[in-house]
Design an enzyme around this catalytic site. Structure first.
Site, PDB file in Angstrom:
ATOM      1  N   ASN A  76       0.878  -1.178   0.000  1.00 55.64           N
ATOM      2  CA  ASN A  76       0.000   0.000   0.000  1.00 55.64           C
ATOM      3  C   ASN A  76       0.911   1.223   0.000  1.00 55.64           C
ATOM      4  OD1 ASN A  76      -1.776   2.071   0.528  1.00 55.64           O
ATOM      5  ND2 ASN A  76      -2.303   1.385   2.603  1.00 55.64           N
ATOM      6  N   LYS A  97       0.041   4.246  -0.133  1.00 55.22           N
ATOM      7  CA  LYS A  97      -0.582   5.428   0.482  1.00 55.22           C
ATOM      8  C   LYS A  97      -0.381   6.637  -0.447  1.00 55.22           C
ATOM      9  CE  LYS A  97      -0.021   3.145   4.851  1.00 55.22           C
ATOM     10  NZ  LYS A  97       0.231   3.170   6.271  1.00 55.22           N
ATOM     11  N   HIS A 127      -9.353   1.287   5.586  1.00 53.66           N
ATOM     12  CA  HIS A 127      -8.027   1.413   6.199  1.00 53.66           C
ATOM     13  C   HIS A 127      -8.130   2.349   7.408  1.00 53.66           C
ATOM     14  CE1 HIS A 127      -3.847   2.496   6.818  1.00 53.66           C
ATOM     15  NE2 HIS A 127      -3.546   1.385   6.186  1.00 53.66           N
ATOM     16  N   GLU A 157      -6.356   4.668   8.419  1.00 52.64           N
ATOM     17  CA  GLU A 157      -6.118   6.086   8.136  1.00 52.64           C
ATOM     18  C   GLU A 157      -7.382   6.739   7.579  1.00 52.64           C
ATOM     19  OE1 GLU A 157      -2.584   5.463   5.821  1.00 52.64           O
ATOM     20  OE2 GLU A 157      -1.542   4.879   7.656  1.00 52.64           O
ATOM     21  N   GLU A 167      -5.006  -4.999  11.324  1.00 52.99           N
ATOM     22  CA  GLU A 167      -3.954  -3.997  11.419  1.00 52.99           C
ATOM     23  C   GLU A 167      -4.081  -3.212  12.719  1.00 52.99           C
ATOM     24  OE1 GLU A 167      -2.237  -2.955   7.402  1.00 52.99           O
ATOM     25  OE2 GLU A 167      -3.970  -1.663   7.606  1.00 52.99           O
ATOM     26  N   GLY A 188       3.107   2.062  10.582  1.00 54.36           N
ATOM     27  CA  GLY A 188       4.051   3.134  10.303  1.00 54.36           C
ATOM     28  C   GLY A 188       4.878   3.555  11.501  1.00 54.36           C
ATOM     29  N   SER A 202       3.955  -2.448  10.128  1.00 52.30           N
ATOM     30  CA  SER A 202       5.422  -2.546  10.157  1.00 52.30           C
ATOM     31  C   SER A 202       5.952  -3.931   9.757  1.00 52.30           C
ATOM     32  CB  SER A 202       5.963  -2.127  11.521  1.00 52.30           C
ATOM     33  OG  SER A 202       5.573  -0.788  11.807  1.00 52.30           O
TER      34      SER A 202
HETATM   35  P1  PGA Z   1       3.168   0.009   7.585  1.00 52.36           P
HETATM   36  O1  PGA Z   1       1.657   0.273   7.083  1.00 52.36           O
HETATM   37  O2  PGA Z   1       3.625  -1.288   6.958  1.00 52.36           O
HETATM   38  O3  PGA Z   1       3.939   1.191   7.104  1.00 52.36           O
HETATM   39  O4  PGA Z   1       3.108  -0.082   9.065  1.00 52.36           O
HETATM   40  C1  PGA Z   1       0.744  -0.779   7.056  1.00 52.36           C
HETATM   41  C2  PGA Z   1      -0.578  -0.312   6.538  1.00 52.36           C
HETATM   42  O5  PGA Z   1      -0.970   0.836   6.783  1.00 52.36           O
HETATM   43  O6  PGA Z   1      -1.279  -1.090   5.854  1.00 52.36           O
END
Ligand code: PGA
Length: 250
Positions: free
Chosen positions: A10, A12, A94, A96, A166, A172, A212
């Site tokens: 992803n 983003k 997601h 976010e 998640e 992140g 992560s």
């Molecule tokens: P990340 O993001 O691997 O940077 O932690 C995961 C995600 O948001 O799907």
């Protein structure tokens, strides 16, 4: 039963068309049938991704979509618009989008129903925040999110949905859930699916872990019996890292 792994990146709001072309060119030798692999890129890069990956077994993913077919929704993208340029996969809910753009369990459900109707492969994200985890609410939160997301979905359609667990505190942040914690939650979510549908359906649905994931922890996580893939943010931006994530021998 070990289900086929599905590893999806992803991007983003990162990258460019130039980056993407180079990324896919460099990634090609690592794309195989061992795992299902794919990438969710910003809308403006989707047609390029489709073109560059056309000879590969590779999922072309959007990061969101609207649940309506068309209309006065400035700035939004409909499922048909995605289909028209060859998109086959879409992330729904997601964290976010849940925290910054008012995505709710209700809109997640509407989007999931629409994605199913349109034959787009949905990746539905669920997960608790740090505060919720510390209060011992992780399981309750995920249960509610899963139950609400799947309202009105048939057993047959559910089998095609990918769920991504998640934990928000791991996204992140560089903090990964331990493989035991991730497995415990994946198993719990599978049991919730069993209660909603039945054992057979719950056994088929693939549950990804996200938060992560990187080359150094992917094997341990993917070896867990109830973790069937990964949704990868940061580590999907570097070809070298993402190549390692999709070239697994599990
Ligand atoms: P990340 O993001 O691997 O940077 O932690 C995961 C995600 O948001 O799907």
């Amino acid at each position: 039963m070990k289900r086929k792994l599905i590893i999806v990146g992803n991007w983003k709001m990162n990258g460019s068309i130039t980056d993407l072309k180079r990324f896919i060119k460099d990634l090609k030798p690592s794309v195989s049938d061992k795992v299902d692999a794919g990438l969710c890129v910003p809308y403006t890069m989707l047609a390029t991704l489709k073109e560059e990956a056309k000879d590969l077994n590779f999922k072309i993913g959007a990061q969101n979509m609207h649940y309506n077919e068309s209309g006065a929704f400035t700035g939004e993208i409909s499922p048909d618009m995605l289909l028209e340029i060859g998109v086959d996969t879409v992330i729904i809910g997601h964290s976010e989008r849940r925290s910054y753009y008012n995505e709710t369990d209700e809109t997640v459900n509407l989007k999931l129903l629409k994605a199913i109707e349109k034959k787009l492969k949905p990746i539905v994200c669920v997960g608790e925040s740090l505060v919720q985890r510390e209060k011992g609410l992780a399981k309750d939160i995920c249960k509610k999110q899963v139950e609400n997301a799947f309202k009105g979905v048939s057993k047959t359609d559910a089998q095609n949905v990918i769920l991504a667990y998640e934990p928000i505190w791991a996204i992140g942040t560089g903090k990964t859930a331990s493989s035991e914690d991730a497995e415990e939650m994946a198993l719990y979510i599978r049991n919730v699916l069993k209660d909603i549908f039945d054992e057979h359906t719950a056994d088929i649905i693939r549950i990804q872990y996200g938060g992560s994931v990187k080359p150094s922890n992917v094997e341990e996580l993917m070896a867990m019996p109830n973790i069937d893939g990964a949704l990868v943010g940061g580590a999907s931006l570097k070809t070298e890292d993402f190549a390692k994530l999709i070239d697994l021998n599990i």
